[in-house]
Design an enzyme around this catalytic site. Structure first.
Site, PDB file in Angstrom:
ATOM      1  CB  SER A 254       5.721   8.317  -3.581  1.00 14.80           C
ATOM      2  OG  SER A 254       5.834   7.628  -2.354  1.00 14.80           O
TER       3      SER A 254
ATOM      4  CG  ASP B 182       7.243   7.688   0.474  1.00  9.30           C
ATOM      5  OD1 ASP B 182       6.507   6.683   0.379  1.00  9.30           O
ATOM      6  OD2 ASP B 182       7.170   8.652  -0.306  1.00  9.30           O
TER       7      ASP B 182
ATOM      8  CE1 TYR C   8      12.293   7.003  -5.226  1.00  3.53           C
ATOM      9  CE2 TYR C   8      10.280   8.299  -5.452  1.00  3.53           C
ATOM     10  CZ  TYR C   8      11.530   7.937  -5.914  1.00  3.53           C
ATOM     11  OH  TYR C   8      12.028   8.487  -7.054  1.00  3.53           O
TER      12      TYR C   8
ATOM     13  CG  HIS D 189      -4.593 -11.396  -3.165  1.00  2.55           C
ATOM     14  ND1 HIS D 189      -5.109 -10.794  -4.289  1.00  2.55           N
ATOM     15  CD2 HIS D 189      -4.322 -10.385  -2.305  1.00  2.55           C
ATOM     16  CE1 HIS D 189      -5.156  -9.484  -4.106  1.00  2.55           C
ATOM     17  NE2 HIS D 189      -4.674  -9.205  -2.917  1.00  2.55           N
TER      18      HIS D 189
ATOM     19  CB  SER E 128       2.462   6.313   0.696  1.00  2.00           C
ATOM     20  OG  SER E 128       3.629   6.630  -0.003  1.00  2.00           O
TER      21      SER E 128
ATOM     22  CE1 TYR F 172       5.478  -7.508  -1.418  1.00  2.00           C
ATOM     23  CE2 TYR F 172       6.891  -5.942  -2.548  1.00  2.00           C
ATOM     24  CZ  TYR F 172       6.593  -6.689  -1.434  1.00  2.00           C
ATOM     25  OH  TYR F 172       7.409  -6.618  -0.334  1.00  2.00           O
TER      26      TYR F 172
ATOM     27  CG  HIS G 176      -2.145  -0.891   0.988  1.00  2.00           C
ATOM     28  ND1 HIS G 176      -2.033  -2.262   0.998  1.00  2.00           N
ATOM     29  CD2 HIS G 176      -3.445  -0.623   0.725  1.00  2.00           C
ATOM     30  CE1 HIS G 176      -3.220  -2.790   0.770  1.00  2.00           C
ATOM     31  NE2 HIS G 176      -4.092  -1.824   0.596  1.00  2.00           N
ATOM     32  CG  ASP G 177       5.274   3.007   1.208  1.00  2.00           C
ATOM     33  OD1 ASP G 177       5.202   3.984   0.451  1.00  2.00           O
ATOM     34  OD2 ASP G 177       6.116   2.924   2.128  1.00  2.00           O
TER      35      ASP G 177
END
Ligand code: HEM
Ligand SMILES: [Ca+2]
Length: 596
Positions: free
Chosen positions: A191, A195, A193, A336, A197, A333, A175-176
């Protein structure tokens, strides 16, 4: 061949021989090891296709971990070659973009270099990595692909005892990095990265909703991304640990007297909090994935190391130049199959009632999930947060591989398969070629499961027709419980995720060049350490739990120190180390409701 080229080639070969001789001096004993090192050099310098059924990558990781205590210099060199190889897999800036295929009338945007300035910015197109070399000629019905090959019939547990809590972190990571715009799947609203998010959001408006505006802090137990509300509650619980950690850091910085104003405190606390997040990823997540807890060696794969010196074989390897995640990585990625039995049940109930899911339009500091209550200060009970993480450590994750995706995700999977077609992803085999992996020659080569191979044959006819995403979900998986492959990922995924991970960390300037003591207000990373720190075998996530969920765990709890494997498995893994660490760990489930 001109004499100049000839002499360069001879010099290169003689340097190569020197390197081999140097390595053989250190590893005098083992012919096998030398062969391995030779192969690594062969593939990194000469880019020969790799036959991944020979497990070179895994053997190399095992070798590096084993040799690090006695031969750190030589392991550092091998690590550099490996990181260079993985970094080089992905072109920078991206060669292609998703849904970016028409000429402009005036020739503007013809250069892909235009991307460089905004690489990885939220709201831009996904990159595209693998070119289509063999056009696909058969697109089977997506519903049939799911029903035949992906649908969970009977839950298959993860063979290495990986817990759901590991996947709660994986969900924060995904989810980032990924937030496809439902109106236009070629756009990533986040983004590219690491970070945080999901915690901090992707815009100034998001930030304004979660910051208090005083002393750099976030509103109590608040995060920005409402998608977390429709994930199992352990994901929200883990994100709240990071939210609390931000406030702990901001307050600490304020008390040291270095900064007084909101903006400096907030920004510095965010940098440091993202530093903890990366450390958790490298020291807990990646170490569990690679099985490094099973040894006493302190070696771990570090993509942030500067490699600026050069010689004939080693060129400087850049850092901080930006990253744009690819559409392929988005599919790589989607894990599930790993959803545990209990969490699959939770989706069923939650999707049916939709009731427990809060209104995303509310102020994020008022969101609740899992029917948890906020106190008058807006905080959840420590024990409610800890309980979800503890429960997650007890839930064994699902195994990767065919037929293990909960039925409730059927429509999501079908949409995924269709989106990949609409955006023109290359086939599984073309993607393997892109990664310099030997393409599969037959369905039996792709999977040892005869039933799955027959179903694939039936749907696709030719191995070169197998689409990327259905292929990744059904190909053979790596052997469990081994150093290098403890996570037992599908073959192609296990290779691809390393290239992507190395790139997105190394190319983030805030995790590399700009992660310097001055920018981080000389933060002391030992601040969160506990007295018996060595119990964690190099992991650090327990520090965040102990600091932000005080009194919820005994200090030697397996649930805090090794949350990413189910406790019975943790005991087994620690016994493999050959020291007495396993005897010092408490494997009993903590009861935070009664500790508080
Ligand atoms: C109970 C657990 C989970 C639930 C309920 C869930 C649900 C969903 C849903 C509803 C979507 C579709 C989103 C959309 O198309 O807008 C999705 C996509 C996705 N999921 Fe999951 N998921 C779960 C676990 C996981 C795990 C464990 C991973 C990997 C670590 C993962 C990775 C992804 C990725 C990468 C996407 C694509 C996201 C995007 O394109 O924005 N999910 N999931
Ligand atoms: Ca991000």
């Amino acid at each position: 061949m001109s004499s100049k080229t000839f002499s360069l080639t001879t010099t290169l070969f003689s340097a190569f021989d020197d390197l081999k001789n140097e390595i053989s001096k250190h590893f005098e004993d083992a012919e096998e090891e030398l062969k391995l090192v030779h192969e690594l050099i062969q593939t990194s310098v000469f880019q020969e296709p790799v036959d991944d059924s020979k497990f070179m990558m895994e053997s190399l990781i095992k070798l590096m971990s084993a040799k690090y205590p006695t031969h750190p210099e030589i392991v550092n060199l091998l690590e550099r070659l490996l990181i260079t190889r993985l970094w080089n897999d992905i072109t920078k800036p991206p060669t292609m973009l998703a849904d970016y295929s028409y000429r402009s009338s005036d020739g503007s945007d013809y250069s892909r270099l235009r991307l460089f300035l905004q690489l990885g910015k939220a709201g831009t197109q996904y990159a595209r990595s693998a070119p289509i070399l063999t056009p696909l000629t058969q697109f089977p019905d997506a519903g049939k692909i799911f029903d035949d090959l992906m649908k969970r019939n009977k839950f298959i547990p993860h063979p290495s005892g990986i817990s759901s809590t590991l996947f709660y972190l994986a969900i924060i990571i995904t989810h980032d990095l990924f937030n496809s715009d439902p109106q236009n799947y070629s756009i990533n609203q986040n983004s590219s990265y690491l970070d945080l998010s999901p915690l901090y959001g992707s815009s100034n408006e998001d930030l304004a909703k979660i910051r208090t505006g005083v002393l750099g802090s976030l509103k109590p137990d608040t995060f920005a991304d409402s998608r977390i509300l429709i994930q199992p509650p352990g994901v929200g619980a883990l994100l709240i640990v990071f939210s609390r950690n931000h406030n702990y850091i901001a307050n600490y910085l304020y008390e040291t007297g270095k900064f007084k104003d909101d903006e400096h405190l907030f920004q510095t606390a965010r940098l440091i909090n993202c530093g903890y997040y990366l450390r958790v990823i490298l020291h807990n997540y990646l170490e569990t994935i690679l099985g490094l807890d099973r040894t006493q060696s302190t070696w771990y794969l570090d993509p942030t190391k500067p490699y600026s010196n050069s010689n004939l074989l080693l060129t400087p390897l850049p850092t901080g130049i930006g990253n744009q995640v690819s559409l392929e990585f988005n599919f790589i990625y989607r894990w599930h199959p790993a959803i545990s039995e209990a969490d699959a049940e939770w989706i069923n109930n939650e999707f049916k009632k939709v009731l427990g899911i809060d209104d995303p339009e509310k102020d994020p500091s008022e969101w609740t999930f899992n029917n948890m209550k906020r106190d008058k200060n807006g905080k959840f009970k420590d024990s409610d947060i800890a309980e979800e993480l503890i429960k997650g450590t007890d839930k064994i994750a699902g195994s990767f591989g065919a037929n293990n995706i909960p039925l409730s995700l059927r429509i999501i999977e079908i949409t995924g398969i269709q989106t990949a077609r609409d955006l023109g992803l290359a086939s599984l085999n073309d993607f393997r070629k892109f990664l310099n992996l030997k393409p599969y020659t037959s369905f039996e080569d792709m999977t040892a499961n005869k039933e799955v191979a027959a179903k694939l044959q039936n749907l696709y006819g030719d191995i070169n027709n197998v689409e990327l995403y259905p292929g990744l979900m059904t190909e053979k998986t790596k052997p469990p419980n081994e150093i290098g492959s403890a996570f037992s990922l599908p073959f192609t995924i296990s290779r691809a995720i390393l290239s992507d991970a190395i790139n997105l960390v190394r190319n983030d300037r805030f995790h590399t060049d700009d992660s310097n003591p001055h920018n981080l207000a000389y933060w002391n990373w030992k601040n969160l350490e506990i007295p018996d720190e060595q119990l964690a075998a190099g992991g650090i996530i327990h520090q965040l739990f102990f600091k932000n969920l005080p009194n919820c765990y005994p200090t030697n709890s397996s649930y805090a120190l090794f949350p990413f494997t189910v406790p019975a498995k943790t005991k087994e893994i620690l016994k493999e180390r050959g020291d007495d660490l396993w005897e010092k760990i408490n494997y009993i489930k903590p009861d935070p409701q009664n500790l508080n």
